[in-house]
Motif scaffolding. Sequence first.
Motif, mmCIF file in Angstrom:
data_model
loop_
_atom_site.group_PDB
_atom_site.id
_atom_site.type_symbol
_atom_site.label_atom_id
_atom_site.label_comp_id
_atom_site.label_asym_id
_atom_site.label_seq_id
_atom_site.Cartn_x
_atom_site.Cartn_y
_atom_site.Cartn_z
ATOM 1 N N ARG A 40 41.099 40.053 35.514
ATOM 2 C CA ARG A 40 40.608 41.125 34.647
ATOM 3 C C ARG A 40 39.074 41.173 34.655
ATOM 4 N NH1 ARG A 40 39.522 42.157 29.139
ATOM 5 N NH2 ARG A 40 40.215 44.246 28.511
ATOM 6 N N LEU A 41 38.423 40.007 34.657
ATOM 7 C CA LEU A 41 36.963 39.962 34.703
ATOM 8 C C LEU A 41 36.446 40.565 36.008
ATOM 9 C CD1 LEU A 41 36.235 36.409 33.229
ATOM 10 C CD2 LEU A 41 35.726 38.620 32.160
ATOM 11 N N ILE A 42 37.132 40.265 37.116
ATOM 12 C CA ILE A 42 36.729 40.815 38.410
ATOM 13 C C ILE A 42 36.973 42.321 38.445
ATOM 14 C CG2 ILE A 42 37.250 40.810 40.884
ATOM 15 C CD1 ILE A 42 37.923 37.828 40.599
ATOM 16 N N ASP A 100 37.110 44.483 35.963
ATOM 17 C CA ASP A 100 36.227 45.232 35.062
ATOM 18 C C ASP A 100 34.759 44.875 35.234
ATOM 19 O OD1 ASP A 100 38.536 46.364 34.034
ATOM 20 O OD2 ASP A 100 38.681 44.956 32.364
ATOM 21 N N ARG A 101 34.469 43.978 36.216
ATOM 22 C CA ARG A 101 33.093 43.539 36.470
ATOM 23 C C ARG A 101 32.451 42.963 35.217
ATOM 24 N NH1 ARG A 101 31.022 48.642 40.241
ATOM 25 N NH2 ARG A 101 32.645 48.419 41.834
ATOM 26 N N GLY A 102 33.177 42.088 34.562
ATOM 27 C CA GLY A 102 32.710 41.463 33.334
ATOM 28 C C GLY A 102 33.703 41.678 32.200
ATOM 29 N N TRP A 103 33.351 41.165 31.021
ATOM 30 C CA TRP A 103 34.258 41.325 29.875
ATOM 31 C C TRP A 103 34.237 42.758 29.387
ATOM 32 C CZ3 TRP A 103 38.225 39.761 27.250
ATOM 33 C CH2 TRP A 103 38.442 40.257 25.956
ATOM 34 N N LYS A 104 35.411 43.289 29.136
ATOM 35 C CA LYS A 104 35.553 44.646 28.621
ATOM 36 C C LYS A 104 36.523 44.636 27.457
ATOM 37 C CE LYS A 104 37.037 49.303 30.021
ATOM 38 N NZ LYS A 104 37.596 50.119 31.132
ATOM 39 N N ASN A 105 36.159 45.321 26.389
ATOM 40 C CA ASN A 105 37.040 45.412 25.231
ATOM 41 C C ASN A 105 38.377 46.021 25.662
ATOM 42 O OD1 ASN A 105 38.347 46.468 22.788
ATOM 43 N ND2 ASN A 105 36.412 46.001 21.755
#
Length: 346
Positions: free
Chosen positions: A50-52, A54-59
């Motif tokens: 999920r981090l990959i 969304d290219r980082g944390w996303k709500n």
Amino acid sequence: MNQSIAYAILAALLFGASTPFAKLLINEASPLALGGMLYLGSGLGLGLARLIRDRGWKNPGIPTMEWPWLLGAIFFGGVLGPVALMFGLSYSSGASASLLLNLEAVLTALIAWVVFRENADRRIVLGMIAIVAGGVVLFLPTGEIGVTNSIGSLAIALACLCWAIDNNLTRQVSASDAVFIAGSKGLIAGSVNCALAWFMGDAFPPLATTGAIMTLGLLGYGVSLVLFVLALRGLGTARTGAYFSTAPFIGALIALTLLHEPVTSAFWIASVLMGLGVWLHLTERHEHLHTHKPLEHSHTHRHEYHHQHDHEFDWDGQEPHSHQHAHTEVTHKHPHFPDIHHRHRH
């Protein structure tokens, strides 16, 4: 084939395949530690994916009113269910436990039909009976149908009830990010089970074996659960649970090849019963005049007849896409499943 049906069958394929592979690793760790690492591999792997993505944390964008559903699903399916199962296994034979685990599909459907008023016609009920009967037949040749202790029986039945509740609660948030939902369950279930195993003094395997177990968990528990959630969106709880209950047959089929286990007459009987059940579901046609109430939510969609709306942002025309959108009231007739747009009373 309906895309949601494909998701459900693929979810069953991955989960069913994980069982014979897990059997190859059963001597590498205690059942509790093995279960914990499988769940943890699912949570960590999906979290990284999920981090990959969304290219980082996303709500995750889960509406406030849906968080209680998700937290309830995590508690029942990720914490209470696995603990009840491990407790029950300590009082029951493996064959008896396997037989009782078929209660999950039945309880899932019953809760969906009775509590959440999900539609079920005769064809769906007969298909469910055939699939569950096939799962029961797979375990009959062991000669150990009775549970050796009533406490173990009640604990395993409680685990099945917990997962049935989990399935129905997850359906309420199935329009949200499936990767986040599955990853959260994996992280919490894995952490709880691993902590319990450590507290009980169970030994953990070497790093290389741990990696193999967690990879298996990512595929058999994580990706499988993501597909299960996607199937919930389009099929509803009872139908998704019915397709998913073919997993014991899939696992048995793979075990014949992987573990060179003998083919029994029960296997072929189960094959016919489960095949009949899936055919009954695949050939279902549910169509009637129905009304869509006003609804606002967010999920991945295309602009077909249920999604004729304007955009409050510059849209590049790419589909499918995801954003918050509103549905106006409409009455029409077409074939449909109890998906996220068709949860109406009959």
